[in-house]
Design a protein around this motif. Structure first.
Motif, PDB file in Angstrom:
ATOM      1  N   ARG A 186      -9.623  -4.527   3.721  1.00 21.35           N
ATOM      2  CA  ARG A 186      -9.365  -4.196   4.990  1.00 21.35           C
ATOM      3  C   ARG A 186     -10.488  -4.292   5.546  1.00 21.35           C
ATOM      4  NH1 ARG A 186      -6.051   0.137   4.953  1.00 21.35           N
ATOM      5  NH2 ARG A 186      -4.169  -0.780   3.962  1.00 21.35           N
ATOM      6  N   GLU A 226     -11.776   2.921   4.085  1.00 21.20           N
ATOM      7  CA  GLU A 226     -11.603   2.443   3.140  1.00 21.20           C
ATOM      8  C   GLU A 226     -12.229   2.116   1.553  1.00 21.20           C
ATOM      9  OE1 GLU A 226     -11.184   1.142   6.460  1.00 21.20           O
ATOM     10  OE2 GLU A 226      -9.148   1.729   7.214  1.00 21.20           O
ATOM     11  N   GLU A 285       0.605  -1.136  -0.178  1.00 18.70           N
ATOM     12  CA  GLU A 285      -0.532  -0.100  -0.055  1.00 18.70           C
ATOM     13  C   GLU A 285       0.925   1.265  -0.421  1.00 18.70           C
ATOM     14  OE1 GLU A 285      -2.696   2.519   3.053  1.00 18.70           O
ATOM     15  OE2 GLU A 285      -2.893   0.027   3.226  1.00 18.70           O
ATOM     16  N   LEU A 339      -7.877  -1.836  -0.017  1.00 19.74           N
ATOM     17  CA  LEU A 339      -7.861  -1.212   1.504  1.00 19.74           C
ATOM     18  C   LEU A 339      -9.568  -1.252   0.704  1.00 19.74           C
ATOM     19  CD1 LEU A 339      -7.607   2.361  -0.723  1.00 19.74           C
ATOM     20  CD2 LEU A 339      -7.163   1.432   1.455  1.00 19.74           C
TER      21      LEU A 339
END
Length: 462
Positions: free
Chosen positions: A408, A413, A381, A405
């Motif tokens: 996650r 995100e 990332e 993202l």
């Protein structure tokens, strides 16, 4: 070819099967004898499939003039055949007979009509071959034709092949690579396109990607034994490597000092499982250019693909010792070599050293991100965010970061992932890919509204 076999009788099919068995063994004379016996004994309405097969044998033998004569005769029997006109156009390109290309280009236009795409594609290629500079009116027209083709058929590989040729002439290496990669993503499998792409990846020192395309080329073996007419073409798909090897041999004979011509021949021989000659050819490339990293990488690839890890690592060390490289180039080459060898810690250390020595190199950051995506998403990332700051239009980086993202799972995100995909969604080449990724992320998120939106995105025409 399949439609010809459908209308042919069992005697024709039997003869063609016998001929193809001989051809598979490279018994060309016996294959031709079987077909000529059929022409002498079978009714004339069954001759056409046998004549096609004779043309195929001429092509595989590299007898381009004879093949051209045979195919012209067949075209005269069916002058509305688009496939036959395309085949003859490709043969003219292979023989570098641009006047002949022009003749077949006009025949394609007559068959397709003024709004056709194949004649425009061939015309663009011819004009690029004839043009002397990027300011040449022929080059300018080729650029215009490419834009028209992409507007007509955005999901067709051909416009991207032309765009790749244009970018090469303009000296835009990165753009040319992206265009050839897009053509392959859209289904292009011709050996000549892989040659262009792999050669450019070598020049860009992107050896991991070059190796993956070489592996893909090798996976096309063995040869298909049920070939359509278009698969007789100069750069036929489904692993028509025999003809590509013949062409590579001729190229090396004409340009014995061309290092990439020798490396490409070695790579094709390896793909065709002719390992001993491949090895000697690639070793000769190192002797020919003992300070050129491309020569060492060709031999490294050979040892890698023949599962000789020890020799592969020794070749990698010889590259670092002997090739004329800057310190960042040396570190980058070692990093990619260790990555391909599966030596994770050494690869990461070399990538970090390359990054330290050349902090502004987008190429190093891209490859590092690709490596980290497999092992460390947190560090990946960070690298992707650096790429986003360095490049104006980094669509690949945006998609990769969006996927991290979204995986996650947090609301913040998720919103950033959506924004990233929307920012790069306007480009007609990447928009369908972004929509598919966006739909996948919505489906993973769950819930009726998200699933409905995912379905809507997937049902949108591309």
């Amino acid at each position: 070819m399949e439609e010809l076999e459908t209308v042919a009788g069992e005697p024709v099919r039997t003869g063609m099967r016998r001929s193809r068995l001989n051809l598979r063994r490279k018994e060309y004379a016996q294959a031709q004898e079987v077909l000529r016996d059929g022409l002498a004994t079978l009714p004339s309405q069954w001759h056409r499939p046998l004549e096609y097969e004779l043309a195929r044998i001429s092509l595989e033998q590299g007898n381009l003039q004879e093949a051209q004569q045979q195919l012209v005769k067949l075209f005269e029997g069916n002058s509305s055949s688009l496939e036959m006109a395309l085949q003859l156009t490709e043969l003219a390109f292979e023989r570098n007979s641009l006047d002949e290309v022009k003749v077949w280009e006009e025949k394609l236009r007559q068959i397709e009509g003024p709004d056709g795409s194949y004649w425009r594609y061939c015309r663009a290629r011819r004009l690029l071959s004839e043009s002397k500079s990027v300011n040449d009116p022929r080059f300018v027209e080729a650029v215009q034709l490419q834009a028209r083709l992409e507007g007509q058929r955005p999901a067709w590989p051909a416009p991207h092949l032309v765009a790749g040729l244009i970018a090469q002439r303009q000296g835009n290496l990165q753009s040319a690579i992206e265009e050839y990669e897009q053509a392959i993503r859209l289904g292009e499998e011709r050996v000549a396109v892989f040659e262009q792409l792999i050669s450019l990846l070598y020049r860009a020192q992107r050896f991991v990607e070059a190796e993956r395309y070489l592996a893909r080329l090798q996976s096309q073996v063995p040869l298909s034994q049920n070939l359509s007419l278009l698969e007789l073409s100069v750069a036929a798909k489904q692993g028509q490597l025999d003809r590509a090897i013949q062409s590579a041999r001729r190229g090396l004979e004409q340009r014995p000092d061309d290092l990439m011509a020798r490396i490409w021949l070695g790579q094709l021989l390896l793909a065709n499982k002719e390992t001993e000659e491949a090895k000697s050819t690639l070793q000769e490339a190192v002797r020919q250019a003992p300070t050129d990293m491309r020569a060492y990488n060709g031999l490294f690839t050979f040892y890698l693909r023949t599962d000789n890890q020890e020799q592969a690592e020794q070749t990698l060390q010889a590259l670092a010792k002997n090739a004329q490289l800057t310190k960042p180039q040396e570190a980058f080459a070692l990093a990619q070599g260790y990555e391909l060898l599966g030596k994770k810690d050494k690869a990461l250390a070399s990538y970090r050293e390359a990054e330290r020595l050349a902090p502004d190199s987008v190429a190093i950051q891209r490859r590092l991100a690709g490596f980290l995506l497999r092992y460390d998403l947190v560090e990946a990332e960070k690298t992707l965010r650096r790429i986003l700051k360095m490049e104006p239009e980094p669509d690949t980086a945006r998609r990769a970061l969006a996927a991290i993202l979204a995986a996650r799972g947090g609301e913040q995100e998720w919103e950033e992932a959506q924004r990233l995909l929307e920012q790069s969604g306007a480009d007609q080449d990447v928009a369908p890919l972004n929509r598919r990724l966006q739909a996948l992320l919505l489906a993973r998120r769950g819930g009726k509204d998200n699933l409905d939106e995912a379905r809507r995105l997937l049902e949108r025409p591309e």
